[in-house]
Every structure is written in structure tokens, then in C-alpha cells.
Scaffold this active site. Structure first.
Site, mmCIF file in Angstrom:
data_model
loop_
_atom_site.group_PDB
_atom_site.id
_atom_site.type_symbol
_atom_site.label_atom_id
_atom_site.label_comp_id
_atom_site.label_asym_id
_atom_site.label_seq_id
_atom_site.Cartn_x
_atom_site.Cartn_y
_atom_site.Cartn_z
ATOM 1 N N ARG A 38 0.814 -1.230 0.000
ATOM 2 C CA ARG A 38 0.000 0.000 0.000
ATOM 3 C C ARG A 38 0.838 1.267 0.000
ATOM 4 O O ARG A 38 0.749 2.092 0.886
ATOM 5 C CB ARG A 38 -0.968 0.013 1.185
ATOM 6 N N MET A 39 1.560 1.470 -1.086
ATOM 7 C CA MET A 39 2.389 2.665 -1.226
ATOM 8 C C MET A 39 2.022 3.434 -2.493
ATOM 9 O O MET A 39 2.918 3.775 -3.249
ATOM 10 C CB MET A 39 3.865 2.271 -1.233
#
Length: 160
Positions: A38-39
Site C-alpha cells: 500500500r504505497m
């Protein structure tokens, strides 16, 4: 950013369709050691991921669900040594028959150590032109652009 499992989630839920109007730019970050996923992870909306330095991830770097548009430009992706996690992208809980139409593209990104970005959709469409928030610098400059990334060093009684 370092040492987090779930780094950045943008969008309320897959069913909250009001987020289709969301337009977000993720720029000039260093995503470092100990990061898993989740970047960002994106739901609905338009996301311009520009001039970030990804030096570690343990699952994926950029993910999404609910048909987000993702425009990745001028980032540097250094894949982990584990061959299982070379892919930058991940579509969450969606069959290829659906996500193949989502507009995800990589333009000018530097892929190192076997990193790869799975593009989908129509490519250069009007959905990319509508909200590009800033012009990407060449990925070769990402190291110097993000060298001072991190939390602010603020002190009580002083300006940040």
C-alpha cells in the site's frame, strides 16, 4: 517511510462510489526498508504517483481495487531480491477479466532488480490528461529529489 505493513490507503471502501471524484498526487516520497504494501492502495478516483523512490517492498508497491486510474511517472522501483515480489502492482480481489480495463500506466519509471509494472486499460486516455497535477522529472533524479524526504524536524517555539 519505513517499517510499516499497510502504508497508505486512499478511498473509503470499494462500495463508496463517491470516491470516484477523488484526485490525489503522491509525490517525492522515499518508501524504504521494512514496508510491505500500500504505497499507495487506491480505491476509485484518479491517482498520480510521481517521482517517488521505492527501495523496498515485501508484497507490492502500488495496489488498487474498484477501478482506480493510476498514472505512475518518473518513479524509481528497486524490487526486492525475492522473485515472488518483483511486480510493482497488485489488483485486489478482482479477476483479470475486470481489471484489464482499468487505466493503469507507467511512464518514465525506472525498474531495477527485475521490477515490473503491469499496465492495463486504454493507455494514454483522457482520464490521464484530466488531472495530471505536475510534470514528472526524469526517474534518474529521484534519488536527489527524495534525499530529504521524511518527517519534519519541528521544535516547540520554532517555525518548521
Amino acid at each position: 517511510m519505513t517499517h510499516h505493513n499497510k502504508v497508505m490507503l486512499l478511498g473509503h471502501s470499494d462500495t463508496y462510489t463517491q470516491d470516484k471524484n477523488m484526485q490525489v498526487t503522491i509525490a517525492f516520497n522515499h518508501f524504504g526498508e521494512g514496508l510491505v504494501q500500500r504505497m499507495p492502495r487506491c480505491r476509485h478516483g484518479y491517482f498520480h504517483v510521481v517521482n517517488n523512490d521505492y527501495t523496498h517492498w515485501e508484497m507490492y508497491a502500488i495496489g488498487g481495487s474498484a477501478a482506480p486510474t493510476i498514472n505512475s511517472q518518473g518513479n524509481r522501483f528497486l524490487a526486492p531480491n525475492d522473485n515472488t515480489f518483483k511486480e510493482v502492482t497488485k489488483r485486489e480481489d478482482t479477476p483479470k477479466s475486470k481489471w484489464k480495463n482499468w487505466n493503469w500506466r507507467s511512464n518514465g519509471d525506472l525498474m531495477l532488480n527485475g521490477a515490473f509494472f503491469t499496465s492495463s486499460g486504454a493507455g494514454a486516455s483522457s482520464s490521464y490528461a484530466r488531472a495530471s497535477s505536475l510534470a514528472a522529472k526524469p526517474s534518474s533524479l529521484v534519488g536527489s529529489i527524495t534525499s530529504s524526504a521524511g518527517s519534519l524536524k519541528c521544535r516547540k517555539g520554532s517555525r518548521c
